[in-house]
Design an enzyme around this catalytic site. Structure first.
Site, PDB file in Angstrom:
ATOM      1  N   CYS A 148       0.856  -1.192   0.000  1.00 45.87           N
ATOM      2  CA  CYS A 148       0.000   0.000   0.000  1.00 45.87           C
ATOM      3  C   CYS A 148       0.893   1.242   0.000  1.00 45.87           C
ATOM      4  CB  CYS A 148      -0.903  -0.044   1.230  1.00 45.87           C
ATOM      5  SG  CYS A 148      -1.822   1.475   1.525  1.00 45.87           S
ATOM      6  N   CYS A 170      -0.012   3.956   2.444  1.00 46.57           N
ATOM      7  CA  CYS A 170       0.297   3.621   3.841  1.00 46.57           C
ATOM      8  C   CYS A 170       1.801   3.694   4.107  1.00 46.57           C
ATOM      9  CB  CYS A 170      -0.166   2.209   4.165  1.00 46.57           C
ATOM     10  SG  CYS A 170      -1.788   1.794   3.526  1.00 46.57           S
ATOM     11  N   ASP A 171       2.592   3.111   3.228  1.00 47.33           N
ATOM     12  CA  ASP A 171       4.007   2.886   3.530  1.00 47.33           C
ATOM     13  C   ASP A 171       4.975   3.686   2.658  1.00 47.33           C
ATOM     14  OD1 ASP A 171       3.281   1.022   5.474  1.00 47.33           O
ATOM     15  OD2 ASP A 171       3.047  -0.547   3.974  1.00 47.33           O
TER      16      ASP A 171
END
Ligand code: FAD
Length: 311
Positions: A135, A138-139
């Site tokens: 993701c 997200c990361d």
């Protein structure tokens, strides 16, 4: 409000499920969350969440999960730690069979989430968080200024690559075909953002020294192997919605997501779908939580109709 038949049973204790529980109990409904592992779902796997409003300097995914559970339980939501094995969603009341017996609910919120499709390569699980990610939203920040590759060619892979291009020194897009599965409009954007597309290529091996150092690629027509050095590999080859419990009952789209619009209503009266398992353009904690809040409104509406104004 009885213990024997809950106004709403929520299957899945991720951000979607516990937000639905919070809003339902605050509306005076009895709510049971059935969770097979621990609160938080995918969110609890996230070391640090930075993009949930109010997270400030960042908050551990596990801590945020516990806060969501506590918040819902504070107002009366209950949690049953059990695996839901079967759901008779058309029955009235609806019957949920778990490994700890049967529970009855006048309505059901499905919140079992989705999980990323993996490449299936040796070391992939162990390298998760050490160079392998699923993701970009997200990361991605963890790879600022670094070299990363994105595996995939659909809209999510391209969106991930474009997002990473704003952060990373170099972004490769590894695609097994010679044309993108993603909308063609993206091709220009990829070029303009300096993203290098490695056509007809697939990842065959993860190279690492405990952390990812690169990938081995195979050219799909010739099987010629090459190595690509990179600090991160974002796997964007699709997600698998966890909708087995509703199989053959609620309508799904061709990718298996439960069909539900912004009301979260599924094709079955009294059954709602929130979070990652629902058809929607963006799957994040904040959108799962938003679904949960919205679901409570339509759960209430359904119960009012069911009991002719006296839920
Ligand atoms: C590694 C990682 C990092 C991420 N980082 C971020 C981030 O930084 N920011 C962000 O916004 N999003 C992030 N995401 C995405 C975010 O976590 C998800 O979008 C969000 O958790 C979806 O919430 P959900 O409630 O729909 O489902 P989930 O979080 O998937 O929760 C579903 C729950 O249902 C339970 N369940 C499933 N089947 C059953 C069953 N049969 N019986 C009982 N329980 C069941 C599961 O155990 C799970 O707890 C990340 C995802 C991952 C994997």
């Amino acid at each position: 409000m009885t213990d024997s038949i809950y106004d709403v049973i929520i299957i899945g204790g991720g951000p979607g499920g516990y937000t639905a529980a919070l809003y339902c109990v605050r509306s005076g409904l009895s709510a049971l969350v059935i969770e097979k592992l621990s609160a938080g779902g995918q969110m609890a796997e996230t070391e640090q969440v930075d993009n949930y409003p109010g997270a400030g300097e960042g908050i551990g995914g596990f801590e945020l999960a516990e806060r969501m559970r506590e918040g819902a339980e504070r107002f009366g939501a209950r949690t049953l730690y059990a695996q839901a094995q079967k759901a008779d969603l058309r029955a009235n009341p609806k019957r949920i069979t778990t490994d700890q017996g049967e529970r009855l609910g006048r309505s059901v919120v499905l919140a079992m989430g989705a999980y990323p499709r993996m490449l299936g390569l040796a070391g992939e699980q162990e390298l998760r968080g050490k160079g392998i990610a699923y993701c970009a939203a997200c990361d991605g920040m963890a790879y600022r200024g670094k070299t990363v590759a994105v595996a995939g060619g659909g809209n999510s892979a391209v969106a991930d690559a474009l997002m990473l291009a704003k952060l990373c020194a170099k972004v490769y897009l590894i695609h097994r075909r010679d044309t993108l599965t993603a909308s063609k409009v993206y091709l220009k954007a990829l070029r303009e953002n300096g993203i290098e597309i490695l056509w007809n290529s697939r990842v065959t091996r993860l190279l690492h020294d405990g952390r990812l150092t690169g990938v081995e690629l195979a050219e799909v027509n010739t099987d010629r192997r090459s190595k690509l050095a990179c600090d991160g590999l974002f796997v964007a080859i699709g997600r698998i919605p966890d909708t087995g419990l509703a199989a053959g009952q609620a309508a799904t789209d061709p990718s298996g997501y439960l069909v539900a619009d912004e009301t979260t209503r599924t094709s079955i009266p009294g059954v709602f779908a929130v979070g990652d398992l629902r058809t929607k353009p963006m799957r994040q904690i904040v959108t799962a939580a938003a679904d949960g809040a919205v679901a409570s409104r339509f759960v209430e509406e359904y119960l009012v109709e069911l009991f002719n104004g006296q839920p």
